[in-house]
Design a protein around this motif. Structure first.
Motif, PDB file in Angstrom:
ATOM      1  N   HIS B 185      41.345  32.484  37.598  1.00  0.00           N
ATOM      2  CA  HIS B 185      40.324  33.424  37.141  1.00  0.00           C
ATOM      3  C   HIS B 185      40.800  33.989  35.809  1.00  0.00           C
ATOM      4  O   HIS B 185      41.864  34.602  35.727  1.00  0.00           O
ATOM      5  CB  HIS B 185      40.139  34.555  38.151  1.00  0.00           C
ATOM      6  CG  HIS B 185      39.179  35.578  37.673  1.00  0.00           C
ATOM      7  ND1 HIS B 185      37.827  35.362  37.642  1.00  0.00           N
ATOM      8  CD2 HIS B 185      39.383  36.826  37.175  1.00  0.00           C
ATOM      9  CE1 HIS B 185      37.230  36.435  37.151  1.00  0.00           C
ATOM     10  NE2 HIS B 185      38.149  37.329  36.863  1.00  0.00           N
ATOM     11  N   ARG B 186      40.008  33.736  34.776  1.00  0.00           N
ATOM     12  CA  ARG B 186      40.454  34.125  33.431  1.00  0.00           C
ATOM     13  C   ARG B 186      39.622  35.313  32.933  1.00  0.00           C
ATOM     14  O   ARG B 186      38.397  35.277  32.964  1.00  0.00           O
ATOM     15  CB  ARG B 186      40.323  32.943  32.479  1.00  0.00           C
ATOM     16  CG  ARG B 186      41.068  31.704  33.012  1.00  0.00           C
ATOM     17  CD  ARG B 186      41.292  30.687  31.944  1.00  0.00           C
ATOM     18  NE  ARG B 186      40.064  30.065  31.485  1.00  0.00           N
ATOM     19  CZ  ARG B 186      40.028  29.181  30.483  1.00  0.00           C
ATOM     20  NH1 ARG B 186      41.142  28.859  29.848  1.00  0.00           N
ATOM     21  NH2 ARG B 186      38.892  28.637  30.128  1.00  0.00           N
ATOM     22  N   SER B 187      40.294  36.308  32.460  1.00  0.00           N
ATOM     23  CA  SER B 187      39.578  37.499  31.964  1.00  0.00           C
ATOM     24  C   SER B 187      38.891  37.173  30.641  1.00  0.00           C
ATOM     25  O   SER B 187      39.319  36.278  29.908  1.00  0.00           O
ATOM     26  CB  SER B 187      40.556  38.643  31.741  1.00  0.00           C
ATOM     27  OG  SER B 187      41.369  38.373  30.607  1.00  0.00           O
ATOM     28  N   ASN B 188      37.835  37.900  30.365  1.00  0.00           N
ATOM     29  CA  ASN B 188      37.220  37.806  29.046  1.00  0.00           C
ATOM     30  C   ASN B 188      38.233  38.215  27.987  1.00  0.00           C
ATOM     31  O   ASN B 188      39.179  38.939  28.269  1.00  0.00           O
ATOM     32  CB  ASN B 188      35.992  38.716  28.956  1.00  0.00           C
ATOM     33  CG  ASN B 188      34.833  38.161  29.776  1.00  0.00           C
ATOM     34  OD1 ASN B 188      34.903  37.056  30.302  1.00  0.00           O
ATOM     35  ND2 ASN B 188      33.767  38.941  29.877  1.00  0.00           N
ATOM     36  N   VAL B 207      34.345  37.800  24.409  1.00  0.00           N
ATOM     37  CA  VAL B 207      34.042  36.398  24.689  1.00  0.00           C
ATOM     38  C   VAL B 207      34.231  36.153  26.183  1.00  0.00           C
ATOM     39  O   VAL B 207      35.291  36.461  26.736  1.00  0.00           O
ATOM     40  CB  VAL B 207      34.984  35.456  23.912  1.00  0.00           C
ATOM     41  CG1 VAL B 207      34.666  34.001  24.211  1.00  0.00           C
ATOM     42  CG2 VAL B 207      34.914  35.729  22.412  1.00  0.00           C
ATOM     43  N   ALA B 208      33.195  35.611  26.824  1.00  0.00           N
ATOM     44  CA  ALA B 208      33.297  35.291  28.250  1.00  0.00           C
ATOM     45  C   ALA B 208      34.148  34.034  28.407  1.00  0.00           C
ATOM     46  O   ALA B 208      33.854  32.999  27.818  1.00  0.00           O
ATOM     47  CB  ALA B 208      31.912  35.056  28.831  1.00  0.00           C
ATOM     48  N   MET B 209      35.203  34.134  29.165  1.00  0.00           N
ATOM     49  CA  MET B 209      36.075  32.978  29.372  1.00  0.00           C
ATOM     50  C   MET B 209      35.721  32.309  30.691  1.00  0.00           C
ATOM     51  O   MET B 209      35.692  32.961  31.740  1.00  0.00           O
ATOM     52  CB  MET B 209      37.532  33.428  29.417  1.00  0.00           C
ATOM     53  CG  MET B 209      38.066  33.844  28.073  1.00  0.00           C
ATOM     54  SD  MET B 209      38.220  32.442  26.927  1.00  0.00           S
ATOM     55  CE  MET B 209      39.775  31.761  27.472  1.00  0.00           C
ATOM     56  N   PRO B 210      35.448  31.018  30.657  1.00  0.00           N
ATOM     57  CA  PRO B 210      35.189  30.335  31.916  1.00  0.00           C
ATOM     58  C   PRO B 210      36.467  30.255  32.751  1.00  0.00           C
ATOM     59  O   PRO B 210      37.569  30.177  32.208  1.00  0.00           O
ATOM     60  CB  PRO B 210      34.746  28.944  31.461  1.00  0.00           C
ATOM     61  CG  PRO B 210      35.321  28.762  30.095  1.00  0.00           C
ATOM     62  CD  PRO B 210      35.402  30.136  29.482  1.00  0.00           C
ATOM     63  N   ASP B 211      36.303  30.278  34.043  1.00  0.00           N
ATOM     64  CA  ASP B 211      37.453  30.080  34.921  1.00  0.00           C
ATOM     65  C   ASP B 211      37.890  28.619  34.863  1.00  0.00           C
ATOM     66  O   ASP B 211      37.208  27.781  34.278  1.00  0.00           O
ATOM     67  CB  ASP B 211      37.092  30.476  36.354  1.00  0.00           C
ATOM     68  CG  ASP B 211      36.966  31.992  36.489  1.00  0.00           C
ATOM     69  OD1 ASP B 211      37.338  32.702  35.550  1.00  0.00           O
ATOM     70  OD2 ASP B 211      36.491  32.452  37.545  1.00  0.00           O
TER      71      ASP B 211
END
Lengths: 514, 312
Positions: B185-188, B207-211
């Motif tokens: 799970h990657r934070s924005n 920036v929304a980071m995809p998991d």
């Protein structure tokens, strides 16, 4: 048993984490509905930028509100405003922040989308985007900074000129808004005392789509959809009847066609030049005993729009261009240049996080809305707080973007006049912290754009004048910190931009809006 | 409008993903090895990888404005055995990027600090077979506010990553197979500019980071003193977007890769606390990443902190 529990809880935690809200709240999502503090009802008398006279545009007199036709339209309007779907409400909420504002955002998006240098051919030449074949690779246009500056300017000017004309006809015909004719209609947008015919939103839709299908032909479907939404939102929100909208749309298109006539003859078509002309630029530089610029890309890319400097400016005559062009940069072999090179080298060898932040903030390179778009975004944040009418929004963007188009012209004119080398060309030890643009160094484009933008914005929003100046200086310095410009590029760019901004101020003082 | 030409700006990809799966291999969060109770392993390693070709979406290309892009790294990792079946480990890499061509400055610096808790809740022996299950929880966070908006020349993606991994290991005599899968799970993240274009314009610093997910298969020979194995490693980003033709890479690109490699680890007979490890790997498939080849070598030393260590 215990481990099963652990696994289940692990899975549960992961699912919980995966569902975390990653949604981004955009800065432009919560803009309030446009509610002008001043209607600018007299804007029909303001001075336009390109379109000459209202008599060029045959807007028919509207049916009086007592007519059967109008009453029929009112009935249709009431029906259209009932039982709105959530999608219709979304569209109303989007556009009610202001049509000029939203089209400016759309333009920024399309500039960013198309701001990509073409990939090379197999024989190491580069393909050229073609307006005649906009969907083929490379997709038309490549909206680099001069292209973008000109696009922002023409669209803003078309919107402004069209709105001035719209105000002329509003005053001439003075047909009120439907909610003033029938108080059973409660509009979903703030009420306005302005006459409703022709609808200013429809004028903006017509002018914008007509201009933008020329500038961004590959996005016609998207543009059409937005223009339709914009016109429908006036109906759905109970703000205009159909004939207000039809007249506005058509007026907007007529005015845009006037602007297009100018755009088609402003010299942009010849801005790319040809190989013989590119060689001549290099030879002219050598003949002066100087070190000519060369493309730092591999394979070498032809220079970007080397004759954009001959495009016809908006705010001053072509004859003023040579007098606005700054004197030459330091000679490549001079002690002054050595000093400036050392300064750039020092910045690139010691990149602090703060300087990298500044480089990134102002990079506005590939895939972005370019420096002119960045200044539009900055202006927008401030304009939103001012309670402008649509016509004042358009006028202020037109002044801003005319100054940046002319900044692009002066900057490109200067760059190709001197055709000097980039820092990393003179000293290969300089490794840059941002991409090296594919054109000569002197004068810095960012500095010229920013000097012009900060100057006119300082006039339009005087309480922020000092802040704009500081921002312009930071934008200018960012190019030194990134290792792609000398100090003299930056200083001369800011100065030249400032002079262009002064022309915009002179225009603003006499256009009747202040 | 005719000829448009513009910024030379190289275009590429980040090869190493933020979670750096291959930097070191001395009892990592990915293998089926455990440190015994009150044993502390300190491992240091150096690595190198490079790529010349990369994938722009699915389009494979090279770029003479970058030439070969290489990453040198050094990493320190510690692993402590709280119990035989519960380990805690931490790691911190230093990374330096270099491109052989073009003008871009490669950045360097300390990257992400990772902390992992590895637990073996179950192990069972059936004759000559041993089956073990592991669960690993991890968290990594940038150790400093490094620049993430300068791909492929920057050192990481700047995201905080919370990961959960399940590992199953089967050992028959001296041969083993380990499979593991992780969800990350990657934070924005935040970049330094107020707007950016992905497949549409986004007016935000954030920036929304995809998991992402990681799957690994490792198999080989394992004794207490020698491990020799081959592995396949797959990284998949759940979402993100492709780099467009000739565009710059971006922090929230979809970055997928499949790598194959070999790895060995050896503890000396005379000094059983001292071990050496090494691996080499190659990217066989990818999307929005460089086709990298890399190797790593390191040394580790195990301290026995148990008061009864004389008896062990």
């Amino acid at each position: 048993m215990k481990k099963v529990f652990i696994y289940i809880s692990t899975c549960f935690c992961l699912c919980y984490l995966a569902s975390c809200d990653k949604e981004i709240e955009e800065t432009n999502a919560a803009y309030p509905a446009l509610q002008p503090s001043k209607t600018d009802a007299d804007a029909g008398t303001w001075t336009t930028m390109i379109a000459a006279s209202a008599t060029d545009f045959p807007v028919p007199a509207p049916q009086p509100t007592s007519s059967a036709d109008y009453q029929q339209e009112l009935q249709e309007l009431k029906k259209a405003t009932q039982n709105l779907t959530s999608e219709q409400k979304r569209i109303i909420n989007f556009w009610k922040a202001g049509s000029v504002l939203r089209w400016n955002e759309i333009m920024r998006e399309l500039v960013a989308k198309h701001n990509l240098p073409p990939y090379q051919n197999d024989d190491n030449t580069y393909p050229v985007p073609s307006a005649a074949n906009p969907f083929a690779y490379p997709i038309f246009p490549f909206s680099n900074p001069p292209y973008a500056a000109r696009a922002y300017a023409y669209v803003s000017i078309a919107q402004y000129d069209a709105l001035v004309m719209a105000h002329h006809f509003k005053t001439a015909f003075n047909r009120p808004a439907p909610y003033q004719v029938d108080n059973a209609i409660q509009p979903m947008v703030p009420k306005s005392d302005l006459a409703a015919y022709p609808s200013e939103d429809a004028v903006i839709a017509g002018a914008s789509i007509e201009m933008m299908k020329l500038l961004f032909p590959a996005d016609l479907e998207y543009l059409k959809k937005m223009a339709e939404e914009e016109k429908n939102y006036r109906l759905w929100s109970g703000a205009n009847v159909k004939s207000d909208i039809a007249a506005g749309d058509s007026l907007g298109r007529w005015v845009a066609r006037k602007i297009i006539q100018r755009a088609k003859t402003d010299g942009m078509g010849a801005a790319g030049g040809n190989p013989a002309l590119w060689t001549k630029l290099e030879d002219d530089c050598k003949a002066k005993g100087e070190t000519p610029w060369y493309s730092l890309e591999t394979p070498k890319r032809p220079p970007m729009l080397p004759f954009f400097g001959n495009v016809k400016p908006i705010l001053f005559g072509t004859d003023a261009v040579p007098s606005l062009r700054p004197g030459p940069p330091p000679s490549a072999t001079s002690a002054e240049m050595k000093k400036e090179l050392d300064e750039v080298l020092n910045y690139t060898e010691n990149p602090t996080r703060e300087r990298m932040r500044i480089v990134n903030f102002w990079a506005d390179g590939v895939g972005t809305y370019t420096p002119p778009g960045h200044w539009n975004a900055i202006a927008t944040e401030d304009f939103v707080k001012k309670g402008y009418s649509e016509v004042r929004w358009a006028r202020n963007y037109a002044l801003l973007n005319a100054s940046m188009m002319d900044a692009a012209i002066m900057c490109w004119n200067t760059k190709y006049h001197y055709f000097n080398a980039r820092p990393c060309q003179l000293n290969p030890k300089i490794k840059t912290l941002t991409g090296v643009p594919n054109f000569p160094a002197y004068i810095s484009g960012h500095s010229t754009f920013s000097g012009a933008a900060a100057t006119i914005l300082g006039y339009l929003v005087p309480e922020k004048a000092a802040e704009y100046k500081t921002m312009a200086l930071e934008a200018s310095n960012s190019r030194m910190y990134g290792g792609i410009h000398y100090r003299s590029d930056c200083q001369a760019g800011l100065d030249t931009g400032g002079k262009i901004g002064d022309y915009a101020i002179a225009r603003a003082k006499t256009d009747g809006a202040d | 409008m005719k000829t448009n030409f513009y910024p030379f700006i190289p275009k590429i990809i980040l090869l190493f993903l933020a979670f750096m799966p291959f930097l070191t291999k001395a009892q990592t969060e990915q293998d089926a090895l455990m440190m015994g109770t009150r044993k502390l392993c300190i491992a240091g390693s150096v690595g190198y990888n490079s790529w010349t070709n990369y994938w722009e979406g699915t389009f494979k290309r090279d770029n003479d404005n970058l030439g070969q892009v290489s990453t040198k790294s050094a990493m320190l990792m510690v692993n402590y055995g709280i119990k035989d079946n519960l380990n805690v480990m931490a790691s911190l890499p230093y990374v330096k990027i270099h491109a052989t061509q073009g003008t871009l400055n490669g950045l360097g610096g300390f990257q992400d600090l990772g902390v992992f808790v590895k637990w073996r809740p179950w192990q069972q022996q059936f004759g000559s077979q041993t089956i073990s299950l592991f669960a690993v929880g991890g968290y990594s966070t940038p150790s400093n506010k490094y620049n993430i908006d300068f791909l492929p020349m920057c050192i990481g993606l700047g995201s905080r990553v919370l990961s959960g991994r399940l590992i199953a290991d089967v050992k028959v005599n001296k041969l083993f197979v380990t499979v593991s899968g992780a969800y990350m799970h990657r934070s924005n993240v935040e970049i330094d500019r107020p707007a950016y274009y992905t497949d549409h314009q986004i007016n935000s610093h954030e920036v929304a980071m995809p998991d992402a997910g990681n799957f690994q298969l490792r198999t080989g020979y394992r004794t207490p003193r020698l491990i020799a194995e081959v592995f396949v490693d797959n990284m998949t980003t759940f979402g993100g977007f492709d780099i467009r033709k000739n565009d710059m890479p971006f922090v929230s690109n979809q970055m997928n890769s499949t790598k194959v490699g070999v790895e060995a680890k050896h503890y000396l007979a005379k000094i059983p606390s001292l071990g050496f490890h090494a691996n080499a790997w190659h990217t066989v498939a990818g999307r929005n990443v460089g086709q990298a080849t890399g190797f790593m070598a390191g040394v580790d030393y195990i301290f026995n902190l148990s008061p009864k260590s004389a008896n062990n």
